[in-house]
Design an enzyme around this catalytic site. Structure first.
Site, mmCIF file in Angstrom:
data_model
loop_
_atom_site.group_PDB
_atom_site.id
_atom_site.type_symbol
_atom_site.label_atom_id
_atom_site.label_comp_id
_atom_site.label_asym_id
_atom_site.label_seq_id
_atom_site.Cartn_x
_atom_site.Cartn_y
_atom_site.Cartn_z
ATOM 1 N N ARG A 152 0.804 -1.220 0.000
ATOM 2 C CA ARG A 152 0.000 0.000 0.000
ATOM 3 C C ARG A 152 0.839 1.274 0.000
ATOM 4 O O ARG A 152 0.339 2.336 -0.367
ATOM 5 C CB ARG A 152 -1.027 -0.041 1.124
ATOM 6 N N GLU B 238 2.697 -7.942 12.679
ATOM 7 C CA GLU B 238 1.636 -8.406 13.563
ATOM 8 C C GLU B 238 1.010 -9.706 13.068
ATOM 9 O O GLU B 238 0.285 -10.371 13.797
ATOM 10 C CB GLU B 238 0.560 -7.321 13.762
#
Length: 182
Positions: free
Chosen positions: A63, A100
């Site tokens: 992104r 994560e």
């Protein structure tokens, strides 16, 4: 155009339990569907960096690729791509890191930077900081430095901004979300 944090936050869609249970994914796709919101975001970054002293913009897969090229074009700076494993040809530098979601690998072409270059790293958000720290390590291995790490969103509860600061990397984000914020 005046920056309106509420307007930006209102177009960032929370997607619950994606990509795994317990995660609230911050989807920036609607931001790109709003010309007003995209203009606010781009203009904010351009205003911050128009007189800054760095030589390159580094965009992080995936992104970060949405903003990095726009910022590089507007600032008339060369663009460096930091890609996920197996996406770049030629002689590469490779860095393994944790996110994560698990372990990952980022790569950059070895000849992307020279000693003394300075890079603005661009991504969509700062979560655990793993991707940005990995990119910063690659920048340093090429003899260059990181000017700043910039993103639209900070998720401060995940500690990425703190880790970047502890590593001596300045950060800038336009907005922040608490983990449970909808």
């Amino acid at each position: 155009m005046i920056f309106d944090e509420f307007a930006i936050k209102s177009v960032i869609r929370p997607v619950v339990d994606f990509p795994k249970p317990g995660v609230v994914f911050r989807d920036i796709t609607p931001l790109f569907q709003s010309p007003r919101a995209l203009r606010m975001v781009v203009d904010s970054f351009i205003q911050r960096y128009v007189e800054a002293e760095f030589s390159h913009v580094g965009a992080l897969d995936a992104r970060g690729f949405l903003l990095g090229p726009i910022i590089a074009y507007e600032l008339n700076k060369p663009l460096i791509l930091f890609r996920k494993k197996g996406k770049l040809p030629a002689d590469l530098l490779v860095e393994t890191y944790s996110t994560e979601y698990g372990d990952s690998v980022i790569e950059v072409q070895r000849d992307s930077l020279c000693e003394g270059d300075s890079v603005l790293l661009m991504d969509d958000l700062i979560a655990t900081g793993g991707t940005l720290i990995a990119a910063a390590n690659l920048v340093k291995r090429m003899g260059a430095s990181v000017y700043e790490a910039a993103a639209i969103i900070d998720l401060p509860e995940l500690g990425g901004s703190t880790k970047l600061s502890d590593a001596g990397i300045s950060t800038f984000t336009l907005t922040a979300f608490a983990l449970d914020e909808r």
